[in-house]
Enzyme design. Structure first.
Site, mmCIF file in Angstrom:
data_model
loop_
_atom_site.group_PDB
_atom_site.id
_atom_site.type_symbol
_atom_site.label_atom_id
_atom_site.label_comp_id
_atom_site.label_asym_id
_atom_site.label_seq_id
_atom_site.Cartn_x
_atom_site.Cartn_y
_atom_site.Cartn_z
ATOM 1 N N CYS A 185 57.562 46.892 39.188
ATOM 2 C CA CYS A 185 58.790 46.135 38.962
ATOM 3 C C CYS A 185 58.448 44.652 39.079
ATOM 4 O O CYS A 185 57.271 44.301 39.192
ATOM 5 C CB CYS A 185 59.893 46.538 39.947
ATOM 6 S SG CYS A 185 59.431 46.326 41.678
ATOM 7 N N THR A 186 59.424 43.791 39.069
ATOM 8 C CA THR A 186 59.164 42.354 38.992
ATOM 9 C C THR A 186 58.308 41.842 40.152
ATOM 10 O O THR A 186 57.204 41.338 39.961
ATOM 11 C CB THR A 186 60.488 41.568 38.946
ATOM 12 O OG1 THR A 186 61.305 42.085 37.905
ATOM 13 C CG2 THR A 186 60.218 40.086 38.699
#
Length: 302
Positions: A185-186
């Site tokens: 994810c980010t």
């Protein structure tokens, strides 16, 4: 002249009084003229802030003084000074809304029984050793992957993190339960939780990228396994890791290449439209349509 920056961060540690920490964080940020979003829960802190670099440094030093927050990894990037409209600091049941607050156990060392952390070079090493058996599993909202993702990644059909549990329990991914799975994810926080709930549902070998896409991109730019642009939940909307970034997004109007999400022209709508510059010039393309991408709401962090 002020040098504007953005920090993205999270820390898992037991918080006895989330509301008290919320008030402290709100006062601290206001005193330093910082804007952005912070969530506090009994499991820790999750935030992204923008402002003057020196003030952000003061914020980081002060936050690290809280018991359990000393090892927080603050990820820095360039800002504009207008990346967030306001400051929002809230106490919630979950740092990320997977709807599993009672399933997650947090100790001083972080989440209990989460996926094994891999540094960026270890991710590449795993792929070199295990080849096509390695599965990259996107832990973000599906629309984020439209402009950037790991090569050949599995992108679950989710509009928000609320949808992940039902998606995992649907049986769609049961064939992957004995595969080496690298969640991403980010900045890493969503996969801290996602990897744990996957393990709890029978996935045998689950990893997570330490520092998320951000740290991987900093290490390899656009010469690794990542391709495209990174969607971010602030006024920038997306960032590239180098001038060599591929444009993998497809304009929803003409089918041309683009990485630019645009806000629906209806101010009450939370949808996004993936449009090239040319199609963006026609106001009709920004009108509310069922085909628009869901997910304009800037609430996800990391």
């Amino acid at each position: 002249m002020a040098l504007n920056k953005i920090i993205l961060y999270y820390g898992f540690a037991p918080v006895a009084d989330p509301k008290a920490v919320m008030l402290w964080q709100k006062t601290l940020c206001a005193s330093l003229n910082l804007k952005g979003r912070i969530l506090i829960s009994e499991h820790g802190i999750n935030g992204t802030l923008g402002g003057d670099m020196e003030n952000l440094k003061k914020y980081c030093r002060a936050t690290k003084e809280y018991p359990g927050f000393g090892k927080i990894d603050f990820k820095w990037s360039d800002g504009t000074g207008n990346d967030f409209p306001r400051l929002s600091v809230k106490a919630r049941k979950e740092l990320v809304a997977f709807t599993t607050p009672n399933e997650i156990e947090v100790a001083k060392s972080g989440i209990v029984n989460g996926g094994k952390h891999l540094k960026p070079h270890q991710v590449n090493q795993l792929v070199e050793e295990r080849g096509d058996d390695v599965v990259f599993f996107d832990g973000r909202n599906a629309f984020e992957a439209k402009i950037g993702k790991f090569k050949n990644a599995v992108v679950p059909d989710v509009q928000t993190t609320h949808d992940f549990i039902a998606e995992l329990e649907s049986g769609k991914y049961d064939h992957l339960k004995d595969k080496p799975i690298v969640t991403y994810c980010t900045g890493g926080i969503r996969c801290e939780i996602l990897s744990a709930v996957m393990i709890n549902r029978g996935f045998q070998e689950v990893y997570q990228i330490e520092g998320g896409i951000v740290r991987y991109g900093e290490r390899y730019r656009d010469k690794g396994l990542w391709e495209g642009s990174l969607y971010v939940f602030d006024g920038r909307m997306n960032v590239d890791f180098s001038d060599e970034a591929k444009t993998i997004g497809v304009c929803e109007c003409c089918g041309g290449a683009t990485k630019e999400f645009r806000n629906c022209q209806n101010l009450g709508c939370k949808d996004l439209v993936l449009l090239c510059d040319s199609c963006n010039e026609d106001p009709a393309n920004l009108e509310c349509k069922p085909s628009h991408t869901r997910g304009r709401k800037l609430q996800e962090v990391g």
